[in-house]
Design a protein around this motif. Structure first.
Motif, PDB file in Angstrom:
ATOM      1  N   VAL A   1      -1.875  -4.910   4.648  1.00  9.34           N
ATOM      2  CA  VAL A   1      -2.166  -5.474   5.898  1.00  9.34           C
ATOM      3  C   VAL A   1      -3.507  -5.915   6.027  1.00  9.34           C
ATOM      4  O   VAL A   1      -4.464  -5.213   5.806  1.00  9.34           O
ATOM      5  CB  VAL A   1      -1.746  -4.678   7.333  1.00  9.34           C
ATOM      6  N   MET A   2      -3.845  -7.466   6.456  1.00 11.75           N
ATOM      7  CA  MET A   2      -5.224  -7.756   6.646  1.00 11.75           C
ATOM      8  C   MET A   2      -5.296  -8.647   7.986  1.00 11.75           C
ATOM      9  O   MET A   2      -4.379  -9.192   8.208  1.00 11.75           O
ATOM     10  CB  MET A   2      -5.450  -8.644   5.251  1.00 11.75           C
ATOM     11  N   GLU A   3      -6.624  -8.363   8.310  1.00 14.27           N
ATOM     12  CA  GLU A   3      -6.692  -8.861   9.569  1.00 14.27           C
ATOM     13  C   GLU A   3      -6.819 -10.535   9.304  1.00 14.27           C
ATOM     14  O   GLU A   3      -7.581 -11.007   8.432  1.00 14.27           O
ATOM     15  CB  GLU A   3      -7.904  -8.325  10.299  1.00 14.27           C
ATOM     16  N   ARG A   4      -6.505 -11.448  10.338  1.00  8.60           N
ATOM     17  CA  ARG A   4      -6.717 -12.604  10.285  1.00  8.60           C
ATOM     18  C   ARG A   4      -7.911 -13.046  11.467  1.00  8.60           C
ATOM     19  O   ARG A   4      -7.553 -12.500  12.741  1.00  8.60           O
ATOM     20  CB  ARG A   4      -5.490 -13.443  10.740  1.00  8.60           C
ATOM     21  N   LYS A   5      -8.895 -13.808  11.214  1.00  6.51           N
ATOM     22  CA  LYS A   5      -9.842 -14.071  12.085  1.00  6.51           C
ATOM     23  C   LYS A   5     -10.151 -15.617  12.264  1.00  6.51           C
ATOM     24  O   LYS A   5      -9.711 -16.217  11.270  1.00  6.51           O
ATOM     25  CB  LYS A   5     -11.168 -13.456  11.581  1.00  6.51           C
ATOM     26  N   ASN A   6     -10.551 -16.037  13.313  1.00  4.69           N
ATOM     27  CA  ASN A   6     -10.791 -17.509  13.573  1.00  4.69           C
ATOM     28  C   ASN A   6     -12.140 -17.858  13.209  1.00  4.69           C
ATOM     29  O   ASN A   6     -13.009 -16.845  12.560  1.00  4.69           O
ATOM     30  CB  ASN A   6     -10.517 -17.837  15.221  1.00  4.69           C
ATOM     31  N   ARG A   7     -12.732 -18.973  13.326  1.00  6.55           N
ATOM     32  CA  ARG A   7     -13.847 -19.181  13.097  1.00  6.55           C
ATOM     33  C   ARG A   7     -15.022 -18.362  13.639  1.00  6.55           C
ATOM     34  O   ARG A   7     -16.174 -18.459  13.291  1.00  6.55           O
ATOM     35  CB  ARG A   7     -14.223 -20.950  13.278  1.00  6.55           C
ATOM     36  N   GLU A   8     -14.701 -17.961  14.930  1.00 11.46           N
ATOM     37  CA  GLU A   8     -15.615 -17.141  15.728  1.00 11.46           C
ATOM     38  C   GLU A   8     -15.757 -15.497  15.490  1.00 11.46           C
ATOM     39  O   GLU A   8     -16.455 -14.786  16.155  1.00 11.46           O
ATOM     40  CB  GLU A   8     -15.571 -17.291  17.013  1.00 11.46           C
ATOM     41  N   ASP A   9     -14.771 -15.229  14.144  1.00 13.95           N
ATOM     42  CA  ASP A   9     -14.641 -13.882  13.555  1.00 13.95           C
ATOM     43  C   ASP A   9     -13.932 -13.183  14.745  1.00 13.95           C
ATOM     44  O   ASP A   9     -14.240 -12.068  14.581  1.00 13.95           O
ATOM     45  CB  ASP A   9     -16.390 -13.598  13.255  1.00 13.95           C
ATOM     46  N   GLN A  10     -13.341 -13.704  15.432  1.00 11.29           N
ATOM     47  CA  GLN A  10     -12.440 -13.061  16.375  1.00 11.29           C
ATOM     48  C   GLN A  10     -10.856 -12.699  15.768  1.00 11.29           C
ATOM     49  O   GLN A  10     -10.513 -13.529  15.100  1.00 11.29           O
ATOM     50  CB  GLN A  10     -12.114 -13.453  17.604  1.00 11.29           C
ATOM     51  N   VAL A  11     -10.368 -11.406  15.640  1.00 11.53           N
ATOM     52  CA  VAL A  11      -9.230 -10.957  15.061  1.00 11.53           C
ATOM     53  C   VAL A  11      -8.126 -12.098  16.014  1.00 11.53           C
ATOM     54  O   VAL A  11      -7.901 -11.720  17.206  1.00 11.53           O
ATOM     55  CB  VAL A  11      -9.102  -9.752  14.960  1.00 11.53           C
ATOM     56  N   THR A  12      -7.095 -12.670  15.274  1.00 14.29           N
ATOM     57  CA  THR A  12      -6.191 -13.423  15.999  1.00 14.29           C
ATOM     58  C   THR A  12      -4.969 -12.997  15.332  1.00 14.29           C
ATOM     59  O   THR A  12      -3.886 -13.547  15.995  1.00 14.29           O
ATOM     60  CB  THR A  12      -6.472 -14.843  15.325  1.00 14.29           C
ATOM     61  N   GLY A  13      -4.732 -12.063  14.564  1.00 16.23           N
ATOM     62  CA  GLY A  13      -3.474 -11.380  13.959  1.00 16.23           C
ATOM     63  C   GLY A  13      -3.567 -10.760  12.778  1.00 16.23           C
ATOM     64  O   GLY A  13      -4.867 -10.607  12.474  1.00 16.23           O
ATOM     65  N   VAL A  14      -2.373 -10.640  12.188  1.00 13.09           N
ATOM     66  CA  VAL A  14      -2.537  -9.810  10.753  1.00 13.09           C
ATOM     67  C   VAL A  14      -1.778 -10.722   9.956  1.00 13.09           C
ATOM     68  O   VAL A  14      -0.937 -11.534  10.150  1.00 13.09           O
ATOM     69  CB  VAL A  14      -2.094  -8.459  10.986  1.00 13.09           C
ATOM     70  N   GLN A  15      -1.987 -10.473   8.731  1.00 17.89           N
ATOM     71  CA  GLN A  15      -1.156 -11.064   7.568  1.00 17.89           C
ATOM     72  C   GLN A  15      -0.668  -9.788   6.702  1.00 17.89           C
ATOM     73  O   GLN A  15      -1.397  -8.851   6.409  1.00 17.89           O
ATOM     74  CB  GLN A  15      -2.066 -11.911   6.865  1.00 17.89           C
ATOM     75  N   VAL A  16       0.580  -9.808   6.719  1.00 19.72           N
ATOM     76  CA  VAL A  16       1.077  -8.645   5.678  1.00 19.72           C
ATOM     77  C   VAL A  16       1.936  -9.381   4.157  1.00 19.72           C
ATOM     78  O   VAL A  16       2.248 -10.550   4.081  1.00 19.72           O
ATOM     79  CB  VAL A  16       2.446  -8.235   6.406  1.00 19.72           C
ATOM     80  N   TRP A  17       1.580  -8.467   3.100  1.00 23.94           N
ATOM     81  CA  TRP A  17       1.761  -8.850   2.012  1.00 23.94           C
ATOM     82  C   TRP A  17       2.399  -7.832   1.154  1.00 23.94           C
ATOM     83  O   TRP A  17       2.355  -6.460   1.707  1.00 23.94           O
ATOM     84  CB  TRP A  17       0.897  -9.554   1.166  1.00 23.94           C
ATOM     85  N   TYR A  18       3.330  -7.823  -0.013  1.00 22.96           N
ATOM     86  CA  TYR A  18       3.746  -7.090  -0.721  1.00 22.96           C
ATOM     87  C   TYR A  18       3.476  -7.045  -2.146  1.00 22.96           C
ATOM     88  O   TYR A  18       3.336  -8.279  -2.621  1.00 22.96           O
ATOM     89  CB  TYR A  18       5.442  -7.195  -0.499  1.00 22.96           C
ATOM     90  N   ARG A  19       3.157  -5.925  -2.775  1.00 27.40           N
ATOM     91  CA  ARG A  19       2.804  -5.765  -4.218  1.00 27.40           C
ATOM     92  C   ARG A  19       3.554  -4.788  -4.838  1.00 27.40           C
ATOM     93  O   ARG A  19       3.708  -3.782  -4.261  1.00 27.40           O
ATOM     94  CB  ARG A  19       1.306  -5.885  -4.180  1.00 27.40           C
ATOM     95  N   ALA A  20       3.999  -4.788  -6.289  1.00 22.06           N
ATOM     96  CA  ALA A  20       4.746  -3.792  -6.886  1.00 22.06           C
ATOM     97  C   ALA A  20       4.046  -3.970  -8.319  1.00 22.06           C
ATOM     98  O   ALA A  20       3.663  -5.040  -8.863  1.00 22.06           O
ATOM     99  CB  ALA A  20       6.194  -4.063  -6.953  1.00 22.06           C
ATOM    100  N   GLY A  21       4.309  -2.814  -9.123  1.00 23.02           N
ATOM    101  CA  GLY A  21       3.647  -2.804 -10.379  1.00 23.02           C
ATOM    102  C   GLY A  21       4.863  -3.266 -11.479  1.00 23.02           C
ATOM    103  O   GLY A  21       4.373  -3.909 -12.473  1.00 23.02           O
ATOM    104  N   ALA A  22       6.134  -3.033 -11.063  1.00 26.39           N
ATOM    105  CA  ALA A  22       7.055  -3.655 -12.144  1.00 26.39           C
ATOM    106  C   ALA A  22       8.442  -3.546 -10.984  1.00 26.39           C
ATOM    107  O   ALA A  22       8.755  -3.125 -10.161  1.00 26.39           O
ATOM    108  CB  ALA A  22       7.345  -2.609 -13.172  1.00 26.39           C
TER     109      ALA A  22
END
Length: 128
Positions: free
Chosen positions: A91-112
Motif C-alpha cells: 500500500v502506497m500513498e498517492r499524492k498530488n502536486r502539492e504533496d497532499q495525500v489524495t488516496g492510496v495505491q494497492v499492489w500485489y506481489r508473489a515470489g512464485a
C-alpha cells in the motif's frame, strides 16, 4: 509512505484461480518487457480470488507481479487453482502536486505460483 503486508493465502482466500500470465511491459513501450534491478524479467499474473466479506462470498480479479527468468504460469492451465508463494500486498500513498495525500495505491506481489490442482488440497493443506 509504503507499507508491505505478508498474506496468509489459506486464511484470506477461499480460492485463487490462475487466469493467465503475461510479460509486464515497460511504461510507454508495449514491446519491451520490464526487468527487476538484477535484470530478472517481470511478469503479471491475472487471478480470480474469492474471499468472505461480511459473511458473504466476494470475488475480485487481481493482478500479481512476479519476477522470474521464465513464465511463472508455464504449464499451468487457465482456471487452475493455485498457491502464491511469498504473497504480499503493498500500500502506497498517492499524492498530488502539492504533496497532499489524495488516496492510496494497492499492489500485489508473489515470489512464485504453484498449482494446487494435482493434490486437490487447499493451499493450507499443501506441504511446503
Amino acid at each position: 509512505m509504503i507499507q508491505n503486508f505478508k498474506v496468509d493465502q489459506a486464511r484470506t482466500f477461499s480460492s485463487v484461480l490462475l487466469l493467465g500470465v503475461e510479460p509486464k511491459t515497460a511504461f510507454g513501450d508495449p514491446y519491451r518487457q520490464e526487468v527487476a534491478k538484477d535484470g530478472t524479467p517481470k511478469w503479471v499474473a491475472q487471478l480470480a480470488a474469492e474471499f468472505r466479506a461480511f459473511g458473504r462470498p466476494q470475488r475480485e480479479l487481481i493482478n500479481v507481479g512476479l519476477a522470474s527468468e521464465k513464465n511463472p504460469g508455464e504449464n499451468i492451465a487457465p482456471g487452475t487453482p493455485v498457491e502464491l508463494l511469498d504473497f504480499e500486498i503493498g500500500v502506497m500513498e498517492r499524492k498530488n502536486r502539492e504533496d497532499q495525500v489524495t488516496g492510496v495505491q494497492v499492489w500485489y506481489r508473489a515470489g512464485a505460483i504453484r498449482s494446487t490442482a494435482a493434490t486437490g488440497k487447499r493451499p493450507a493443506e499443501v506441504a511446503g
